[in-house]
Design an enzyme around this catalytic site. Structure first.
Site, short mmCIF file in Angstrom:
data_model
loop_
_atom_site.label_atom_id
_atom_site.label_comp_id
_atom_site.label_asym_id
_atom_site.label_seq_id
_atom_site.Cartn_x
_atom_site.Cartn_y
_atom_site.Cartn_z
N ARG A 158 69.29 44.31 42.24
CA ARG A 158 68.24 43.52 42.89
C ARG A 158 67.33 44.50 43.62
O ARG A 158 67.79 45.49 44.20
CB ARG A 158 68.82 42.54 43.91
N ARG A 197 83.32 32.79 62.64
CA ARG A 197 84.04 32.96 63.91
C ARG A 197 84.24 31.64 64.64
O ARG A 197 83.27 30.89 64.81
CB ARG A 197 83.25 33.89 64.83
N ASP A 226 77.58 49.78 52.96
CA ASP A 226 76.76 50.00 54.15
C ASP A 226 76.72 51.50 54.43
O ASP A 226 77.47 52.28 53.84
CB ASP A 226 77.38 49.27 55.34
N ARG A 269 81.43 39.55 53.13
CA ARG A 269 80.76 40.45 54.09
C ARG A 269 80.49 39.74 55.40
O ARG A 269 80.39 40.37 56.44
CB ARG A 269 79.41 40.92 53.52
N ARG A 306 63.82 37.06 54.80
CA ARG A 306 63.91 37.36 56.23
C ARG A 306 62.67 38.07 56.71
O ARG A 306 61.90 38.60 55.92
CB ARG A 306 65.17 38.17 56.56
N TYR A 312 78.09 48.04 46.68
CA TYR A 312 77.34 47.45 47.80
C TYR A 312 77.92 48.01 49.10
O TYR A 312 78.73 47.38 49.75
CB TYR A 312 77.49 45.93 47.71
N GLU A 316 60.47 40.04 53.85
CA GLU A 316 61.27 40.61 52.75
C GLU A 316 61.36 39.61 51.59
O GLU A 316 61.83 38.49 51.77
CB GLU A 316 62.67 40.95 53.28
N1 UDP Z 1 73.92 35.34 53.37
C1 UDP Z 1 73.52 34.01 53.41
N2 UDP Z 1 72.81 33.58 54.49
C2 UDP Z 1 72.45 34.38 55.50
C3 UDP Z 1 72.87 35.74 55.48
C4 UDP Z 1 73.59 36.18 54.38
O1 UDP Z 1 73.79 33.26 52.49
O2 UDP Z 1 71.80 33.92 56.46
C5 UDP Z 1 74.71 35.79 52.20
C6 UDP Z 1 73.82 36.30 51.07
O3 UDP Z 1 74.42 35.98 49.83
C7 UDP Z 1 73.83 37.80 51.31
C8 UDP Z 1 75.26 38.03 51.78
O4 UDP Z 1 75.55 36.87 52.56
O5 UDP Z 1 73.53 38.51 50.13
C9 UDP Z 1 75.46 39.28 52.60
O6 UDP Z 1 74.59 39.25 53.71
P1 UDP Z 1 74.24 40.57 54.56
O7 UDP Z 1 73.52 40.15 55.77
O8 UDP Z 1 75.47 41.37 54.71
O9 UDP Z 1 73.23 41.31 53.56
P2 UDP Z 1 72.37 42.65 53.74
O10 UDP Z 1 71.98 42.78 55.17
O11 UDP Z 1 73.22 43.76 53.19
O12 UDP Z 1 71.19 42.36 52.85
#
Ligand code: UDP
Length: 382
Positions: free
Chosen positions: A254, A180, A360, A176, A285, A358, A310
Site C-alpha cells: 500500500r 483496554r 515499527d 497491533r 487521517r 509491517y 493522508e
Molecule cells: N485501524 C482502524 N481504525 C483506526 C486505527 C487503526 O481500523 O482508527 C486499523 C487499520 O486496519 C490499521 C491497523 O488498525 O491498518 C493498524 O493501525 P496503526 O495505527 O497501527 O497503523 P499505522 O500507524 O502503522 O498506519
C-alpha cells in the site's frame, strides 16, 4: 579509498541501514559505504524542519519512536535525547470524536452506559458470537470488540487504508491495536516513547556521522554496484522483489499520498493525529505536526500550523512503498524470493522493505541489532 576497497556496503539510509552502518563502523571498525538514492536520511521516517514556521514535518506521515525493548532504547538514546511526548490518537466517526484505541471511556460513550471494566467486557461478549478461530480481520475485530464498535472504528478506516474489505484481510493487522478496559487513552503500551528533542534529522545525521561511514546520497545502488568488490557484503534495505527484477512477480504494497497545507491558525485540530472512520471521507487521517514538539515554544505558539491529509492508495512501481500486504498470496511469493536470496549469501535483505514486514521503527532497530550480531559472529567464525 576506492569503492572497490570497501568490504561493506549498506543500501538505503533508513533506520535499518543507519543502524547497520553505525554498528559496522563502530563495532567492527570497518569502513562502510552507505548509499541512498534520496537526498535525505531516515527513509520513510525522515523529517524536515519547515523554514517558514520552524515546525518539524514528518515527510512520510507521523513517526513516533516507542519501544518496550530496553536494548533498543539504550541503543537509540546514544544518538538523541527524546522529548516527553506520549502518543494519543482520536477518531472522528459518525459526527463524534472518540479516543483510540478502544478503552473504557470509548465503550461508555458508544453504549451510553457508565460501565465498570467487567460490565464493559460482558457488554462486548454478549454481542460477539464467539464461534471458532477468526479467519480474517473482520472476524478477528468482531471477536475482540463486537459488531457495534467494529462498525464505528475499524470497518471504514480499514477499508480505506487497505483498499479492500476487512473480511479479505489477514487478521493479525488488527492485533497491533490494543483494547483496554481502563481509562488509559495512550495509543501505545510501550514504556519508552518520544520524539528526538532536536528532531529526527539531527538524530539520523549523528548516526551517519560515525567515523568510518562514507555517505553517498542521491546515488542509486545500480550506479555503484559494478565498482564493488566481489567479497563486499551488501546489506540491502530496498525491496527484495525489485532487487531480483520482479522475476516471480511484484509483491503487493500500500502506498500513501499526502496533501500538505499550511493553515493560518495557531491550532488546527488540538492533537497530532485525528483518524477519520467514515468511508465518505476520502482520507484516513490528518497529522498536525507542531503537537509533537510542544516544547518548541516558538513554532508551537506561532499563528500557523502544518497539516497533512493522508490518502491511502495502491502501490505500483515508481511510488513509495509503505505497508506490506502480508496475505497468503504475497507471503508465498515472498518465500520464493527468500529462497532465491539464500543463494546469494553475500547479500542480506533487511528492514521493512527487504523483509516485507509491517515493522515499527523500534522493531526495525531490534532486527538490525540482531542481524548485525549474526553478521559479526559469521565474520568471526570465518
Ligand atoms: N485501524 C482502524 N481504525 C483506526 C486505527 C487503526 O481500523 O482508527 C486499523 C487499520 O486496519 C490499521 C491497523 O488498525 O491498518 C493498524 O493501525 P496503526 O495505527 O497501527 O497503523 P499505522 O500507524 O502503522 O498506519
Amino acid at each position: 579509498m576506492a569503492l572497490s576497497d570497501y568490504r561493506f556496503c549498506v543500501v538505503g539510509a533508513g533506520i535499518t541501514g543507519l543502524v547497520y552502518a553505525e554498528r559496522i563502523a563502530s563495532q567492527l571498525n570497518q569502513p562502510v559505504l552507505l548509499v541512498d538514492k534520496r537526498e535525505k536520511l531516515g527513509g520513510n521516517s525522515s523529517a524536515t524542519i519547515d523554514e517558514e514556521t520552524g515546525i518539524e514535518v514528518h515527510d512520510y506521515g507521523s513517526h513516533i519512536f516507542h519501544t518496550a525493548n530496553e536494548t533498543v532504547w539504550n541503543y537509540i538514546s546514544q544518538f538523541a535525547a527524546f522529548n516527553s511526548y506520549r502518543h494519543h490518537v482520536l477518531i472522528h466517526t459518525c459526527g463524534h470524536v472518540y479516543f483510540m484505541p478502544i478503552n473504557l471511556k470509548t465503550i461508555q460513550e458508544v453504549s451510553g452506559k457508565a460501565f465498570t471494566p467487567d460490565e464493559a467486557r460482558e457488554w462486548i461478549e454478549s454481542s460477539t458470537n464467539g464461534s471458532g478461530e477468526p479467519r480474517n480481520l473482520e472476524e478477528k475485530a468482531i471477536s475482540l470488540i463486537g459488531p457495534d464498535l467494529y462498525r464505528l472504528f475499524i470497518k471504514g478506516y480499514t477499508a480505506k487504508q487497505w483498499g479492500r474489505p476487512p473480511s479479505e484481510l489477514p487478521a493479525d493487522i488488527i492485533t497491533r491495536l490494543p483494547v483496554r478496559m481502563t481509562y488509559d487513552t495512550e495509543y501505545f503500551n510501550a514504556r519508552h516513547q518520544g520524539i528526538p528533542a532536536d528532531g529526527y534529522d539531527a538524530m539520523f545525521r549523528k548516526m551517519a556521522g560515525t567515523p568510518g561511514i562514507r555517505l553517498l546520497l542521491k546515488t542509486s545502488f545500480s550506479e555503484i554496484a559494478a565498482q564493488l568488490s566481489r567479497d563486499c557484503t551488501i546489506i540491502y534495505t530496498g525491496m527484495i522483489d525489485e532487487f531480483f527484477g520482479y522475476c516471480f512477480g511484484a509483491l503487493e504494497w500500500r502506498s500513501l499520498r499526502f496533501e500538505r497545507e499550511t493553515v493560518p491558525v495557531r491550532d488546527y485540530q488540538g492533537t497530532t493525529v485525528m483518524n477519520y472512520g467514515d468511508e465518505t471521507v476520502p482520507y484516513t487521517r490528518i497529522h498536525e505536526f507542531k503537537h509533537y514538539h510542544p516544547e518548541w515554544e516558538k513554532p508551537f505558539n506561532a499563528g500557523k500550523t502544518i497539516i497533512f491529509r493522508e490518502y491511502p492508495m495502491a502501490w505500483k512501481p515508481g511510488l513509495e512503498a509503505f505497508y506490506p500486504v502480508n496475505d497468503e498470496r504475497n507471503n508465498s511469493l515472498l518465500r520464493k524470493y527468500r529462497e532465491l536470496a539464500n543463494r546469494h549469501p553475500g547479500i542480506l535483505f533487511c528492514g521493512r522493505l527487504g523483509a516485507y514486514k509491517y515493522w515499527d521503527m523500534d522493531k526495525a532497530v531490534a532486527m538490525s541489532l540482531e542481524g548485525f550480531d549474526a553478521l559479526a559472529r559469521r565474520r568471526y567464525e570465518r
